[in-house]
Design an enzyme around this catalytic site. Structure first.
Site, PDB file in Angstrom:
ATOM      1  N   TYR A   1      -9.392  -8.492  -5.460  1.00  0.00           N
ATOM      2  CA  TYR A   1      -8.313  -7.739  -6.210  1.00  0.00           C
ATOM      3  C   TYR A   1      -8.015  -8.426  -7.479  1.00  0.00           C
ATOM      4  O   TYR A   1      -7.079  -8.109  -8.210  1.00  0.00           O
ATOM      5  CB  TYR A   1      -7.036  -7.851  -5.161  1.00  0.00           C
TER       6      TYR A   1
ATOM      7  N   HIS B   1      -3.585   2.416  -5.755  1.00  0.00           N
ATOM      8  CA  HIS B   1      -3.776   1.237  -5.326  1.00  0.00           C
ATOM      9  C   HIS B   1      -3.911   0.502  -6.467  1.00  0.00           C
ATOM     10  O   HIS B   1      -3.999  -0.793  -6.362  1.00  0.00           O
ATOM     11  CB  HIS B   1      -5.148   1.189  -4.628  1.00  0.00           C
TER      12      HIS B   1
ATOM     13  N   HIS C   1      -4.327  -9.338   3.865  1.00  0.00           N
ATOM     14  CA  HIS C   1      -5.735  -9.315   4.001  1.00  0.00           C
ATOM     15  C   HIS C   1      -6.107 -10.475   5.088  1.00  0.00           C
ATOM     16  O   HIS C   1      -5.741 -11.394   5.265  1.00  0.00           O
ATOM     17  CB  HIS C   1      -6.415  -9.799   2.693  1.00  0.00           C
TER      18      HIS C   1
ATOM     19  N   ARG D   1      -0.964  -2.049  -6.294  1.00  0.00           N
ATOM     20  CA  ARG D   1      -1.197  -3.224  -5.599  1.00  0.00           C
ATOM     21  C   ARG D   1      -2.194  -4.254  -6.041  1.00  0.00           C
ATOM     22  O   ARG D   1      -2.104  -5.620  -6.245  1.00  0.00           O
ATOM     23  CB  ARG D   1      -1.773  -2.749  -4.468  1.00  0.00           C
TER      24      ARG D   1
ATOM     25  N   ARG E   1       0.784  -1.176  -0.001  1.00  0.00           N
ATOM     26  CA  ARG E   1       0.172  -0.043  -0.111  1.00  0.00           C
ATOM     27  C   ARG E   1       0.754   1.221   0.019  1.00  0.00           C
ATOM     28  O   ARG E   1       2.023   1.121   0.389  1.00  0.00           O
ATOM     29  CB  ARG E   1      -0.984   0.006   1.174  1.00  0.00           C
TER      30      ARG E   1
ATOM     31  N   LYS F   1      -1.930  -2.346   7.819  1.00  0.00           N
ATOM     32  CA  LYS F   1      -3.137  -1.939   8.597  1.00  0.00           C
ATOM     33  C   LYS F   1      -3.391  -2.766   9.876  1.00  0.00           C
ATOM     34  O   LYS F   1      -3.087  -3.902   9.926  1.00  0.00           O
ATOM     35  CB  LYS F   1      -4.190  -2.071   7.562  1.00  0.00           C
TER      36      LYS F   1
END
Length: 301
Positions: A286, A249, A277, A252, A153, A175
């Site tokens: 994705y 993004h 994830h 990614r 990211r 994250k």
């Protein structure tokens, strides 16, 4: 955009918007005590202020303990953003309201589209090459390569430290609560070579001074460490120059689709770990659906 037809009668509020803003600040201080990341708290504060201000400006209830079903419906139908964005905003608002014993959003049982949003910006291999070739700044080039070859990211790229880079892997802090979740991403020989090239240019930027972060950008006086916003602006500028319409993004997603296409067993759980994830369902969004591949699969039946 959305279709929610059940409304209840609301009561006009007379409280000042400043009271609601004060409650947001109080909530953000609570998040700080829970060791949430500073960037996360800043984003939550901005989103909550925008949402509550919108409710006030549109004649809706905006004090957290008094927001009701009709106010949420008005927000869903009137706030002009994509469904992905409003879903994110509603999630943040729901957590905020529950701090004030207001579970209205949970009680509404909202249903969302499960399909990928049609406005997702996918990047083709030739578009990626055009952006890389157009990147005259070595830091811009390195940033895009990290996102496309390691699935980072933009916040992860900005926060990547020299100490996170090993001969065969990258340690990525992503994250999550507190300091964020950590994952290991294998370092390809190609990306390792690009990092070595960049390190030499990086020394020229730093002028012999040490900095813990990999990515640094030159300034008239010295240099600056990168931020996610800086990366977004630099990539947007490159897109305008090249005519390529993608977002940060997109790199990614490019990593995800390219890796998955090269997997002999197509194990989405491996890709899930690489991307960091929490669920394979997130990872699946994705992956771009290849219409030609679908047709070929059907023909093989």
């Amino acid at each position: 955009m959305f279709f929610y037809f059940f409304f209840t009668e609301g009561e006009n509020t007379t409280e000042r918007i400043g009271d609601a803003m004060a409650e947001i600040d109080k909530y953000c201080r609570w998040l700080e005590r829970r060791n949430r990341k500073a960037d996360t708290i800043t984003a939550y504060r901005k989103i909550l202020r925008c949402v509550l201000t919108w409710l006030r400006d549109n004649g809706r209830e905006y004090l957290p303990e008094r927001i009701g079903e009709d106010d949420i419906i008005a927000l869903l139908n009137g706030y002009e953003v994509t469904e992905t964005t409003i879903k994110h905003y509603i999630g943040i608002l729901s957590t905020f309201l529950k701090r004030y014993d207001n579970p209205i959003i949970d009680e509404m049982g909202l249903l969302w589209n499960e399909q990928s949003h049609p406005n997702v910006k996918w990047m083709e291999p030739d578009e990626f090459e055009r952006l890389i070739e157009a990147a005259e700044d070595p830091t811009d080039r390195m940033t895009m390569l990290l996102m496309a070859y390691a699935g980072l990211r933009r916040s992860e790229a900005a926060g990547l430290r020299i100490s996170d880079i090993f001969s065969d892997r990258l340690t990525i802090t992503g994250k999550g609560h507190g300091k964020g979740k950590t994952r290991i991403v294998p370092l390809s020989r190609k990306l390792a070579a690009e990092i070595d090239i960049y390190m030499a240019r990086r020394q020229e930027i730093l002028g012999g001074i040490e900095d813990p972060h990999l990515l640094v950008a030159p300034r008239q006086k010295g240099w600056v460490e990168l931020t996610p916003l800086y990366i977004w602006r630099r990539i947007r500028a490159l897109c305008e120059r090249t005519g390529v319409d993608v977002s940060p993004h997109s790199f990614r997603r490019y990593f995800a689709t390219q890796i998955y296409a090269r997997m002999p067993d197509k194990d989405i759980h491996v890709l899930q770990q690489l991307l960091g994830h929490s669920s394979p369902e997130t990872t699946a969004r994705y992956l771009r659906t290849d219409r030609k591949a679908m047709c070929q699969a059907v023909e093989r039946l």
